[in-house]
Design a protein around this motif. Sequence first.
Motif, PDB file in Angstrom:
ATOM      1  N   SER A  91       0.848  -1.186   0.000  1.00  0.00           N
ATOM      2  CA  SER A  91       0.000   0.000   0.000  1.00  0.00           C
ATOM      3  C   SER A  91       0.888   1.242   0.000  1.00  0.00           C
ATOM      4  CB  SER A  91      -0.906  -0.011   1.235  1.00  0.00           C
ATOM      5  OG  SER A  91      -1.829   1.052   1.184  1.00  0.00           O
ATOM      6  N   ASN A  93       1.411   5.710  -0.134  1.00  0.00           N
ATOM      7  CA  ASN A  93       0.871   7.011   0.226  1.00  0.00           C
ATOM      8  C   ASN A  93       1.938   8.071  -0.049  1.00  0.00           C
ATOM      9  OD1 ASN A  93      -0.902   8.987   1.220  1.00  0.00           O
ATOM     10  ND2 ASN A  93      -1.571   7.666   2.901  1.00  0.00           N
ATOM     11  N   GLU A 272      -3.025  -5.702   0.980  1.00  0.00           N
ATOM     12  CA  GLU A 272      -4.255  -4.918   1.035  1.00  0.00           C
ATOM     13  C   GLU A 272      -4.687  -4.562   2.446  1.00  0.00           C
ATOM     14  OE1 GLU A 272      -5.654  -9.229   1.035  1.00  0.00           O
ATOM     15  OE2 GLU A 272      -3.969  -8.011   0.358  1.00  0.00           O
ATOM     16  N   ASN A 275      -4.451  -0.767   3.283  1.00  0.00           N
ATOM     17  CA  ASN A 275      -5.173   0.240   2.504  1.00  0.00           C
ATOM     18  C   ASN A 275      -6.087   1.058   3.412  1.00  0.00           C
ATOM     19  OD1 ASN A 275      -4.005  -0.522   0.089  1.00  0.00           O
ATOM     20  ND2 ASN A 275      -5.665  -1.894  -0.496  1.00  0.00           N
ATOM     21  N   GLY A 276      -6.281   2.312   3.056  1.00  0.00           N
ATOM     22  CA  GLY A 276      -7.218   3.152   3.792  1.00  0.00           C
ATOM     23  C   GLY A 276      -6.627   3.883   4.981  1.00  0.00           C
ATOM     24  N   SER A 311      -3.381   3.445  -0.533  1.00  0.00           N
ATOM     25  CA  SER A 311      -4.078   2.594  -1.502  1.00  0.00           C
ATOM     26  C   SER A 311      -3.062   1.802  -2.307  1.00  0.00           C
ATOM     27  CB  SER A 311      -4.950   3.440  -2.434  1.00  0.00           C
ATOM     28  OG  SER A 311      -4.138   4.356  -3.164  1.00  0.00           O
ATOM     29  N   GLU A 353      -5.406  -2.915 -11.467  1.00  0.00           N
ATOM     30  CA  GLU A 353      -6.600  -2.463 -10.739  1.00  0.00           C
ATOM     31  C   GLU A 353      -7.822  -2.356 -11.636  1.00  0.00           C
ATOM     32  OE1 GLU A 353      -3.729  -0.936 -10.778  1.00  0.00           O
ATOM     33  OE2 GLU A 353      -2.923  -1.033  -8.741  1.00  0.00           O
TER      34      GLU A 353
END
Length: 354
Positions: A91, A93, A272, A275-276, A311, A353
């Motif tokens: 992930s 950022n 995953e 993520n977030g 993400s 994706e």
Amino acid sequence: MSLQNFTGLDFDQIKTTLQDYIKSNSEFTDYEFEGSNLSTILDVLAYNTYINSYNANMVSNEVFIDSATLRENVVALARNIGYLPRSKKASRNKITFLVDMSSVAPTPSSLTLKKGPVASTGNQFGGQSFVFCIPDDKTVGVTEVSDATGSGRVATFEDLDVYEGTLLTQTFTYNVNNPFAKFILPNTGIDLDTLTVKVKSNNNSTTQVEYVKQESLFAEKTGTTINGESNVYFINEVESEQYQLIFGDGIFGKALQDGNVVEASYVVTNGESANGISLLTFAGRLIYNRNSVDYNVTSGISLLNTVGPSSGGEAIESVDSVKKYAPQVYGTQNRALTANDYEILIPNKIYPEA
């Protein structure tokens, strides 16, 4: 007596077939099988036949990519047609933060954020913490700033790409007396997009040459064919979701020499699961150099700002996906000529994706 054909794998059916075979012998015409010791022998024979039949069936299934179930076998069959399954993805950022250097006298001209961990989440996710890292050192200049409250000197790290996971480094030394040694990265959860491979001539050398990952004998970035001087490496997935580095043989790719040291750096990620995430705290190491001595900076660090939730984290490509895409990608030969080729290559090679 004619031999019997076994048409099923059921234990009772196998035993009944064995009994019928023995009964066809005139010496056992009136023999009572159920109440005799021969029944135990038939049980053993039927059980042995059952196990052998099951094993033979499973082995034959694992030979074909459509029927194989074990990941190692599916990946090996896909490798035979030049397909490398997608690795786990970290992930990502972007972070921005400031470091007030006004208290450092004399103020250095630059500040370096060391590679490795730079931010963490703490235990805000049910006791599980995530660490975000950078694969290389990042150096920025220290500049003079002023506002209504005064002036000072600040180092700004802006839109810094960070990856969830742990940055690891593995080194190998090539021995010409052991040419069949395998360079296997001993970790699972590796994001191949973060993998960098560098080679130096020996342990005492300070000069490293970065090698480029290739999936074919044609260098797509330069538009040339791989030759004996190309600094490239190939990679395969092997057992337990680990990866093996493969170097050239002097014809396709530059061959390693005796004593060469291979350094592989990569991020091991949770995929995953991370993520977030948008709230991060600083967990890195900042240094500046003065008179060939490194000094740590531990104060004056502002809060970390992110562009949004993290993400892009993904699990390693599943067995079902490998079985689906490997033959299709092989059929396209990595060339998009028809609409069907685009439908295959875009979600697999270009934009997973999608």
